[in-house]
Design an enzyme around this catalytic site. Structure first.
Site, PDB file in Angstrom:
ATOM      1  N   THR D  20      -7.077 -13.415   1.779  1.00 31.62           N
ATOM      2  CA  THR D  20      -7.611 -13.166   0.434  1.00 31.62           C
ATOM      3  C   THR D  20      -6.513 -13.313  -0.612  1.00 31.62           C
ATOM      4  O   THR D  20      -5.323 -13.314  -0.291  1.00 31.62           O
ATOM      5  CB  THR D  20      -8.184 -11.742   0.349  1.00 31.62           C
ATOM      6  OG1 THR D  20      -7.133 -10.804   0.611  1.00 31.62           O
ATOM      7  CG2 THR D  20      -9.301 -11.549   1.352  1.00 31.62           C
ATOM      8  N   ASP D  21      -6.957 -13.440  -1.862  1.00 32.51           N
ATOM      9  CA  ASP D  21      -5.995 -13.487  -2.958  1.00 32.51           C
ATOM     10  C   ASP D  21      -6.378 -12.481  -4.037  1.00 32.51           C
ATOM     11  O   ASP D  21      -7.311 -11.695  -3.849  1.00 32.51           O
ATOM     12  CB  ASP D  21      -5.865 -14.907  -3.505  1.00 32.51           C
ATOM     13  CG  ASP D  21      -7.129 -15.397  -4.194  1.00 32.51           C
ATOM     14  OD1 ASP D  21      -7.990 -14.573  -4.572  1.00 32.51           O
ATOM     15  OD2 ASP D  21      -7.272 -16.624  -4.366  1.00 32.51           O
ATOM     16  N   ALA D  22      -5.635 -12.492  -5.127  1.00 32.91           N
ATOM     17  CA  ALA D  22      -5.809 -11.463  -6.157  1.00 32.91           C
ATOM     18  C   ALA D  22      -7.164 -11.537  -6.843  1.00 32.91           C
ATOM     19  O   ALA D  22      -7.533 -10.620  -7.579  1.00 32.91           O
ATOM     20  CB  ALA D  22      -4.677 -11.544  -7.186  1.00 32.91           C
TER      21      ALA D  22
END
Lengths: 146, 146, 146, 146
Positions: D20-22
């Protein structure tokens, strides 16, 4: 003088979006990549790029790593990684790292890794190449006369 | 009974090509991802998926991590990750990991991480949710009567 | 003048060991990270850091991506990424990339991505912020008077 | 019979926190890793594990890739990746992928990759090994008699 000098190096790198996770901070394993960048540049600054070590038939796999996280870095933060290692030509490189927010100097994480010279063909531990020991010796001479 | 039981869990995962590096082995930071997979499944097995903890307003960031590498895993190797943690409902989770070659049972790496409950909004350390303490209590009851 | 100017930007980055795979070359998904670095720096150069867009309540998720690989980059290679995008203030950013070996100028890979402005809260497509359209307008004025 | 059968395969995988990312969704390059997992398992199901191809002296680097993103997968989502490829023994493998939410069957992303057989020593394009053509032939026979 019997004292072992410390090689110290510092580089900056910017947090990529790819490095962040759903908490909005840098994913915890990414700091080990930042460590890699820093030690690569330290070795280059010592006159011995890691890529050259490989082309001479050596690998430097990591034997252990440890890290403490104080505050999570965020996307686009500029980080400063301070890396240091004793300058004696041991077959094991004991490297320390401190990751700081480049803007505020706040310490975000710190850690250590141990790397060992192995023969790329056999995978067995081996003595560091002459070329490496010379590079460290030169580095030491330059430093003590400075 | 005053003794603290250990929660133990085991899962298997396969090394992806993406995980390997130019040495032909798994890049050293990837094991921390394997640790993540293992502790996620352990928490799920305890009846408390991590995703649920997040939706309840908690994060579990990693405070520290350490790892020793014994032999590099290779592409397509099936790995077995054994993960364990004390079952007391502490605000800090001290988790241990052992990564083995699933085919030979050889120990490839082992390590630890400490995670801490924080409030997702403030980022401050906080007590684990009631729901988490209950899950551990149930787990303990099931185990001691078994 | 009706013609749409192209915004062009170029940055360099070095291949990390973490980026390589067991074939000895950069793993194919990593180029999308290099694309991200290049477009981030292009937006910054236009006076509009992506981090600022996020803090204004916008996300720019990727809608599609395509890439052709000509030769695999290797560990420690210095790469030059050339990125370009039309300067009209569309809600969709059509960005092109060319990744070259910085030492030889050889083209290693090229690709495209489309990004779209979405509202960070709702996740719905939205018009680019006024601030973004102004940044492009200023960029165009600077360029045409130059 | 002139028609070329399609080899089809389906596997499931769970989104890691590391993916996942921000934005709270899976980072866009990670889907190319999911593609790799799916084609690896498809080749294994055809009786020809990719690791075996490598040990026979072949590499299968990616020549191009394209992907469209419809909705971002989230942490802990179980994904289903449907992968397909024509069963003719071409030196180029044209593989298609569909990534779905395993719970809802919603299409999240779809894409293609082209892989080519190269000689691992020279890096030059080469004919697929006899072993590979036999595996596809057997696969076709099994399917048509079924």
């Amino acid at each position: 003088m019997a004292e072992i000098e410390m090689i110290e190096y510092e580089c900056e790198l910017r947090v990529r979006y790819a490095d962040t996770d759903a908490m909005g901070i840098v994913y915890y394993s990414k700091y080990l990549e930042y460590f890699e960048v820093a030690r690569t540049e330290m070795l280059r600054a010592c006159g011995l790029p890691y890529a050259e070590l490989e082309s001479m038939g050596f690998y430097l796999p990591v034997m252990d790593a440890s890290i403490k996280y104080y505050r999570g870095a965020r996307y686009d933060d500029m980080l400063r990684v301070r890396v240091s290692m004793p300058s004696n030509p041991s077959p094991r490189l004991s490297i320390s790292y401190r990751v700081m927010d480049a803007a505020t100097n706040e310490l975000l994480a710190e850690g250590t890794t141990t790397l060992a010279f192995v023969d790329a063909k056999t995978g067995k531990p081996t003595r560091p190449p002459e070329r490496y020991r010379n590079a460290l010796r030169e580095w030491n001479n330059k430093t003590s006369t400075a």
